[in-house]
Motif scaffolding. Structure first.
Motif, PDB file in Angstrom:
ATOM      1  N   SER A 157       0.824  -1.213   0.000  1.00 17.93           N
ATOM      2  CA  SER A 157       0.000   0.000   0.000  1.00 17.93           C
ATOM      3  C   SER A 157       0.858   1.263   0.000  1.00 17.93           C
ATOM      4  O   SER A 157       0.384   2.333  -0.347  1.00 17.93           O
ATOM      5  N   GLN A 158       2.123   1.145   0.407  1.00 20.84           N
ATOM      6  CA  GLN A 158       2.980   2.335   0.445  1.00 20.84           C
ATOM      7  C   GLN A 158       4.445   1.925   0.400  1.00 20.84           C
ATOM      8  O   GLN A 158       4.853   0.990   1.102  1.00 20.84           O
ATOM      9  N   VAL A 159       5.207   2.612  -0.443  1.00 22.69           N
ATOM     10  CA  VAL A 159       6.659   2.396  -0.440  1.00 22.69           C
ATOM     11  C   VAL A 159       7.241   3.405   0.541  1.00 22.69           C
ATOM     12  O   VAL A 159       7.089   4.613   0.371  1.00 22.69           O
ATOM     13  N   LEU A 160       7.873   2.910   1.601  1.00 21.55           N
ATOM     14  CA  LEU A 160       8.347   3.791   2.674  1.00 21.55           C
ATOM     15  C   LEU A 160       9.765   4.298   2.416  1.00 21.55           C
ATOM     16  O   LEU A 160      10.123   5.395   2.825  1.00 21.55           O
ATOM     17  N   GLY A 161      10.567   3.484   1.761  1.00 15.87           N
ATOM     18  CA  GLY A 161      11.942   3.901   1.474  1.00 15.87           C
ATOM     19  C   GLY A 161      12.640   2.867   0.616  1.00 15.87           C
ATOM     20  O   GLY A 161      12.408   1.668   0.770  1.00 15.87           O
ATOM     21  N   VAL A 162      13.473   3.340  -0.296  1.00 15.67           N
ATOM     22  CA  VAL A 162      14.249   2.423  -1.155  1.00 15.67           C
ATOM     23  C   VAL A 162      15.714   2.854  -1.097  1.00 15.67           C
ATOM     24  O   VAL A 162      16.041   3.867  -0.488  1.00 15.67           O
ATOM     25  N   THR A 163      16.569   2.108  -1.746  1.00 18.50           N
ATOM     26  CA  THR A 163      17.966   2.505  -1.748  1.00 18.50           C
ATOM     27  C   THR A 163      18.212   3.571  -2.816  1.00 18.50           C
ATOM     28  O   THR A 163      17.606   3.534  -3.895  1.00 18.50           O
ATOM     29  N   ARG A 164      19.094   4.505  -2.482  1.00 15.55           N
ATOM     30  CA  ARG A 164      19.432   5.560  -3.447  1.00 15.55           C
ATOM     31  C   ARG A 164      20.451   5.065  -4.457  1.00 15.55           C
ATOM     32  O   ARG A 164      20.657   5.668  -5.496  1.00 15.55           O
ATOM     33  N   ASP A 165      21.171   3.989  -4.095  1.00 13.31           N
ATOM     34  CA  ASP A 165      22.238   3.518  -4.992  1.00 13.31           C
ATOM     35  C   ASP A 165      22.279   1.988  -4.991  1.00 13.31           C
ATOM     36  O   ASP A 165      21.421   1.354  -5.580  1.00 13.31           O
ATOM     37  N   ASP A 166      23.266   1.387  -4.348  1.00 15.07           N
ATOM     38  CA  ASP A 166      23.393  -0.077  -4.375  1.00 15.07           C
ATOM     39  C   ASP A 166      22.314  -0.737  -3.519  1.00 15.07           C
ATOM     40  O   ASP A 166      21.890  -0.183  -2.503  1.00 15.07           O
ATOM     41  N   ALA A 167      21.925  -1.952  -3.912  1.00 13.98           N
ATOM     42  CA  ALA A 167      21.064  -2.769  -3.056  1.00 13.98           C
ATOM     43  C   ALA A 167      21.950  -3.461  -2.017  1.00 13.98           C
ATOM     44  O   ALA A 167      23.171  -3.572  -2.214  1.00 13.98           O
ATOM     45  N   ALA A 168      21.343  -3.938  -0.927  1.00 13.29           N
ATOM     46  CA  ALA A 168      22.125  -4.578   0.134  1.00 13.29           C
ATOM     47  C   ALA A 168      22.891  -5.796  -0.406  1.00 13.29           C
ATOM     48  O   ALA A 168      24.085  -5.981  -0.124  1.00 13.29           O
ATOM     49  N   GLY A 169      22.219  -6.625  -1.210  1.00 11.79           N
ATOM     50  CA  GLY A 169      22.871  -7.807  -1.761  1.00 11.79           C
ATOM     51  C   GLY A 169      24.015  -7.439  -2.703  1.00 11.79           C
ATOM     52  O   GLY A 169      25.055  -8.092  -2.735  1.00 11.79           O
ATOM     53  N   GLU A 170      23.789  -6.349  -3.444  1.00 13.28           N
ATOM     54  CA  GLU A 170      24.822  -5.849  -4.365  1.00 13.28           C
ATOM     55  C   GLU A 170      26.055  -5.434  -3.562  1.00 13.28           C
ATOM     56  O   GLU A 170      27.196  -5.677  -3.982  1.00 13.28           O
ATOM     57  N   ALA A 171      25.834  -4.794  -2.404  1.00 11.75           N
ATOM     58  CA  ALA A 171      26.948  -4.377  -1.539  1.00 11.75           C
ATOM     59  C   ALA A 171      27.728  -5.609  -1.075  1.00 11.75           C
ATOM     60  O   ALA A 171      28.973  -5.606  -1.075  1.00 11.75           O
ATOM     61  N   PHE A 172      27.014  -6.672  -0.714  1.00 12.53           N
ATOM     62  CA  PHE A 172      27.689  -7.914  -0.312  1.00 12.53           C
ATOM     63  C   PHE A 172      28.506  -8.460  -1.484  1.00 12.53           C
ATOM     64  O   PHE A 172      29.669  -8.853  -1.325  1.00 12.53           O
ATOM     65  N   ASP A 173      27.895  -8.499  -2.668  1.00  9.36           N
ATOM     66  CA  ASP A 173      28.571  -9.090  -3.828  1.00  9.36           C
ATOM     67  C   ASP A 173      29.798  -8.276  -4.242  1.00  9.36           C
ATOM     68  O   ASP A 173      30.849  -8.831  -4.569  1.00  9.36           O
TER      69      ASP A 173
END
Ligand code: KG4
Ligand code: ZN
Length: 339
Positions: A157-173
Motif C-alpha cells: 500500500s505504500q513504499v516507505l523507502g528504497v535505496t538511493r544507490d546499491d542494493a544490500a545484496g549488491e553491496a555484499f557481492d
C-alpha cells in the motif's frame, strides 16, 4: 489448488508445485552460480542460454517430485519481472506454452511479490507462518532494498523507502569481489563473518536524514575499497574481521530502519525477505530487535529467501484465487514496478 511456479529472472532456473499457496509439494532450483563464478558475476546472455537448456528438465522434475501429473495442476504462475529480459523470457514463454497445451490458467507474478509470499510457505514443523495483518516488509535482495507497508490483503500500500544507490545484496557481492572471494558473495561473507570481530573496523552507516527510511550502501563500499587499497588483501583472521565489520554496518542500518518504519507506521509485524534475509547475522539481529521492541518477526526459512519458484507459486495462487489471469500476450518487463 495446485499451482506450478516458474522462476527464471536471474541465474536460477526454478520450478515448484505448491498446494493452496502454502504447502510446498516440490521445489526444484537449478543454479547457474558455478557458471557465472568464472566471470565474477551474472552474464545475462549466458544466463538466458542456460535457462533454455535447463527449463524443460526442471519443470518435469517439479511435477515428478510432487507425485502428480501435468493435468492435476490448477494453474501456472510465472515471474514476469523485474529481472534480466532474456532470462525472464524463457520462463514466461514456457509458462504460456504449458498453459496453452494443458488449457490451464497462467498468471504473471512480480518477483518481489514472490519474495514477500515466501513467508507463507509451510514447511515441516511450521503450522501457519506469515503475517496475517498489515505489516512492514523489508525486501533485501541482489537488485533491491526497500521498506514497504503491506495491507492485510497482501498488497503493497505504500513504499516507505528504497535505496538511493546499491542494493544490500549488491553491496555484499561487490565487497566479496573487492576481497577476492568470488561470486556469489553474500553467502561467503556470511560464513567468514561468523569467526570475525564486528567491531574491528568502524565502516560508515548511511543515514541520509534522521527520520528517513531511504538506504545508501555505495559509501560503505567506497570506504571498504579505500581501506583495502592501503595494503595487501587481508587473509585469515584479518579477513574474517573485515567481513564481520562490513556485515555489521549493513545489518545495523537494516535493523534500525526497520524499527523506525514499524514505529512510524504504528505496526507490530515485520516481514524480512529476499536473498539477504538468508544472512545469519541479520536473522539473529532481527530476532534480538523483535524481542526488545516486542514486534512479531516473520522471516522465511533460508531456502525460501533466495530465488525459488515456490514463492512465485504462492504469490500466483493469491492472484489466481482472485480471478486474475494473464493472456497469451503476457510479456516480460525487466523494470516492472512494485504492484
Ligand atoms: O533474492 P535473491 O536470491 O536474488 C535477487 O532477487 O536479487 O538475492 C540474491 C542476493 C545476492 O546479492 C546474494 O549475495 C545475497 O542475496 N545473499 C546473501 C546471502 N545469501 C544470498 N547476502 C548475505 N548473506 C547471505 N547468506
Ligand atoms: Zn530474488
Amino acid at each position: 489448488m495446485l499451482v506450478l511456479g516458474i522462476e527464471s529472472s536471474c541465474d536460477e532456473t526454478a520450478a515448484a508445485v505448491v498446494a493452496d499457496g502454502r504447502r510446498v509439494c516440490s521445489d526444484v532450483v537449478a543454479s547457474q552460480a558455478a557458471v557465472h563464478a568464472l566471470y565474477g558475476g551474472v552474464v545475462p546472455e549466458v544466463a538466458s542460454r542456460h535457462h533454455l537448456e535447463t527449463v524443460v528438465p526442471t519443470l518435469s522434475k517439479a511435477i515428478t517430485d510432487a507425485g502428480i501429473s501435468w493435468n492435476d495442476l490448477d494453474g501456472i504462475a510465472v515471474t514476469c519481472g523485474p529481472g534480466l529480459v532474456g532470462a525472464l523470457l524463457v520462463g514466461v514463454e514456457a509458462a504460456k506454452a504449458l498453459g496453452y497445451a494443458l488449457s490451464k490458467p497462467v498468471v504473471g507474478v512480480h518477483h518481489h511479490a514472490g519474495h514477500m509470499a515466501a513467508a507463507f510457505l509451510s514447511h515441516e514443523g511450521d503450522a501457519s507462518p506469515g503475517p496475517e495483518r498489515s505489516h512492514v516488509a523489508l525486501l533485501v535482495s541482489g537488485g533491491h532494498t526497500a521498506l514497504v507497508r503491506v495491507s492485510d490483503d497482501g498488497a503493497v500500500s505504500q513504499v516507505l523507502g528504497v535505496t538511493r544507490d546499491d542494493a544490500a545484496g549488491e553491496a555484499f557481492d561487490k565487497t566479496a569481489k573487492l576481497l577476492g572471494l568470488g561470486y556469489p558473495g553474500g553467502v561467503l561473507i556470511d560464513k567468514l563473518a561468523v569467526s570475525g570481530d564486528p567491531k574491528a573496523h568502524a565502516f560508515p552507516r548511511a543515514f541520509p536524514a534522521r527520520e528517513s527510511l531511504e538506504f545508501s550502501f555505495s559509501g560503505l563500499k567506497t570506504s571498504l575499497a579505500t581501506f583495502l587499497n592501503q595494503g595487501p588483501l587481508p587473509t585469515g583472521q584479518a579477513l574474517a574481521d573485515v567481513c564481520a565489520s562490513f556485515q555489521a554496518a549493513v545489518i545495523d542500518v537494516l535493523v534500525r530502519k526497520s524499527r523506525r518504519a514499524l514505529a512510524q507506521q504504528g505496526l507490530k509485524d515485520l516481514l524480512v525477505c529476499g536473498g539477504v534475509a538468508a544472512n545469519q547475522g541479520l536473522r539473529t539481529a532481527m530476532l534480538s530487535a523483535a524481542a526488545e521492541d516486542g514486534f512479531r518477526l516473520h522471516i522465511p526459512p533460508v531456502r525460501y529467501c533466495t530465488d525459488n519458484a515456490a514463492m512465485i507459486a504462492a504469490a500466483g495462487t493469491r492472484l489466481l484465487k482472485r480471478g486474475i489471469r494473464s493472456g497469451l500476450d503476457l510479456n516480460v518487463d525487466p523494470g516492472l514496478p512494485l504492484p
